[in-house]
Design an enzyme around this catalytic site. Structure first.
Site, PDB file in Angstrom:
ATOM      1  N   ARG A  37      -4.401   6.121 -10.522  1.00  0.00           N
ATOM      2  CA  ARG A  37      -5.697   5.678 -10.003  1.00  0.00           C
ATOM      3  C   ARG A  37      -6.842   6.011 -10.956  1.00  0.00           C
ATOM      4  O   ARG A  37      -7.798   5.247 -11.074  1.00  0.00           O
ATOM      5  CB  ARG A  37      -5.964   6.331  -8.643  1.00  0.00           C
ATOM      6  N   LYS A 184       6.360   5.194   9.355  1.00  0.00           N
ATOM      7  CA  LYS A 184       5.633   4.841  10.592  1.00  0.00           C
ATOM      8  C   LYS A 184       5.484   3.329  10.754  1.00  0.00           C
ATOM      9  O   LYS A 184       4.973   2.652   9.863  1.00  0.00           O
ATOM     10  CB  LYS A 184       4.226   5.457  10.549  1.00  0.00           C
ATOM     11  N   GLY A 327       1.649   5.127  -2.291  1.00  0.00           N
ATOM     12  CA  GLY A 327       1.701   6.271  -3.207  1.00  0.00           C
ATOM     13  C   GLY A 327       3.085   6.831  -3.492  1.00  0.00           C
ATOM     14  O   GLY A 327       3.446   7.051  -4.648  1.00  0.00           O
ATOM     15  N   GLY A 350      -2.518   2.112   2.345  1.00  0.00           N
ATOM     16  CA  GLY A 350      -3.087   1.539   3.570  1.00  0.00           C
ATOM     17  C   GLY A 350      -4.013   0.369   3.259  1.00  0.00           C
ATOM     18  O   GLY A 350      -4.028  -0.635   3.974  1.00  0.00           O
TER      19      GLY A 350
HETATM   20  C1  3PG Z   1      -5.381   6.741   0.005  1.00  0.00           C
HETATM   21  O1  3PG Z   1      -4.818   7.668  -0.609  1.00  0.00           O
HETATM   22  O2  3PG Z   1      -4.772   5.918   0.709  1.00  0.00           O
HETATM   23  C2  3PG Z   1      -6.858   6.578  -0.179  1.00  0.00           C
HETATM   24  O3  3PG Z   1      -7.356   7.468  -1.125  1.00  0.00           O
HETATM   25  C3  3PG Z   1      -7.571   6.718   1.132  1.00  0.00           C
HETATM   26  O4  3PG Z   1      -7.423   8.027   1.582  1.00  0.00           O
HETATM   27  P1  3PG Z   1      -7.587   8.339   3.159  1.00  0.00           P
HETATM   28  O5  3PG Z   1      -6.356   7.782   3.813  1.00  0.00           O
HETATM   29  O6  3PG Z   1      -7.704   9.844   3.240  1.00  0.00           O
HETATM   30  O7  3PG Z   1      -8.827   7.639   3.613  1.00  0.00           O
END
Ligand code: 3PG
Length: 368
Positions: A37, A184, A327, A350
């Site tokens: 990232r 999930k 990730g 997400g």
């Molecule tokens: C992620 O790792 O999906 C983003 O950095 C968003 O992080 P968060 O789910 O803590 O908002």
């Protein structure tokens, strides 16, 4: 939506640019261990600096604001960036340093609530706003959707690329195959609903697969499963869904790993990865696809069981447009030096799922 590439030296020279980046990366013992990232944001940072802007980088790290971004500043310094790490907004307003990284924005009250007072404080620091944080664009936070209300706002180079690549999944060259892993269902259901009618096959691994097998009434022992709802029971019998036929399970001794077919699983078994027959089966199922979307790991990669996920990556057919996000699966491919295997690796987990379902995200809409 305007992109920073439309800006010239005349537009940027002497200007203060607040760049929302997502440096929420894994850090162990004070060191960045996965830098995708950060690295993907570098062309935008270099573009802004080269054109004479002062760049104020704003990011979160972790969900609760506890962690410090100092290791990221060290990582950037290691790449020969002259960077100043600052942990209060007053000092940021005063500094003349060309590149500044602000401490974890989630430490500030109001960030996650999209408080307009905080958005205004951030706005006062800059002349322009750049969003180079695709992976957090699904959050309605002050630094994502609040600040662009008050400043001329632009998409970073990587954000624009994420949008262009992920849009290709919406109108896929068929046949489309989806590979789905992780734990999930809640986060994946909207994607399932939208794409199941469009796919040729959907190969499912990880705890999602354990759950579907259990929903079919078969034994999965003490393996990780999600809640079995009526919707999941229905899904378990969908003909397009391909489930594993064998698994790697932890034997009686924790160090002992055995391969078992699905109908051999016992009440004591714990599934940790796909078995070799499944890896072959999944590879065959996706071999004719012209578009592949992959989200989530196929085994317990966080405990080191990465073989199924790696085998899947090796099976991605050449000449097929494939997209990977999430990730943990990205980290598994990085370990196996296979990050070049998919055509495009999204920085979002997400955010990628939500973008694919809705076609945009709050952080992207805020730029127009
Ligand atoms: C992620 O790792 O999906 C983003 O950095 C968003 O992080 P968060 O789910 O803590 O908002």
């Amino acid at each position: 939506m305007k992109i920073i590439s439309s800006l010239s030296k005349k537009d940027l020279s002497g200007k203060k640019v607040l760049a929302r980046v997502d440096f929420n990366v894994p850090i162990r013992n004070g060191k960045v261990v996965e830098s995708m990232r950060i690295d993907e944001a570098l062309p935008t940072i270099k573009f802004l600096l080269k054109n004479g802007a002062q760049v104020i980088l704003v990011s979160h790290l972790g969900g609760d604001g506890q962690s410090s971004l100092r290791p990221v500043a060290k990582y950037l310094a290691g790449l020969k960036f002259k960077i100043k790490f600052i942990d209060d907004l007053e000092s940021i307003a005063k500094t003349k340093e060309p590149l500044v990284l602000f401490e974890n924005i989630r430490r500030l009250a109001g960030e996650q609530e999209n408080d307009s007072a905080l958005a205004k404080k951030l706005t006062d620091l800059a002349d322009l706003y750049v969003n180079e944080a695709f992976s957090v664009c699904h959050r309605q936070h002050a630094s994502v959707v609040g600040v662009p209300k008050f400043l001329p706002s632009y998409a970073g180079l990587r954000l624009a690329k994420e949008i262009a690549e992920l849009k290709k999944i919406d109108k896929p060259v068929s046949p489309l195959a989806i590979i789905l892993g992780g734990a999930k269902f809640k986060t994946k259901f909207p994607l399932l609903k939208k794409f199941l009618p469009k796919v040729e096959v959907m190969c499912v691994g990880g705890a999602l697969a354990n759950t579907l097998i259990k929903a079919r009434g078969q034994e999965v022992g003490v393996s990780l499963i999600d809640e079995i709802t009526p919707e999941i029971k229905k899904l378990a019998h969908d003909k397009k869904i391909i489930l594993p036929i064998d698994f790697v399970v932890v034997g009686r001794q924790k160090s002992e790993l055995v391969v078992k077919k699905v109908d051999e699983l016992s009440a004591k078994d714990k599934i940790v990865d796909l078995g070799p027959r499944t890896a072959k089966l999944f590879g065959e199922k996706i071999s004719d696809a012209k578009t592949i979307l992959w989200n989530g790991p196929l085994g317990l990669v966080e405990e080191g069981f990465i073989h199924g996920t790696i085998a899947m990556a090796r099976s991605l057919p050449k000449g097929t447009f494939s997209v990977l996000g999430g990730g943990d699966s990205v980290e598994a491919l990085r370990q196996a030096k296979l990050l070049k295997k998919p055509s495009f690796v999204s920085t979002g987990g997400g955010a990628m799922l939500e973008f694919l379902v809705t076609g945009s995200l709050p952080g992207i809409k805020a730029l127009s």
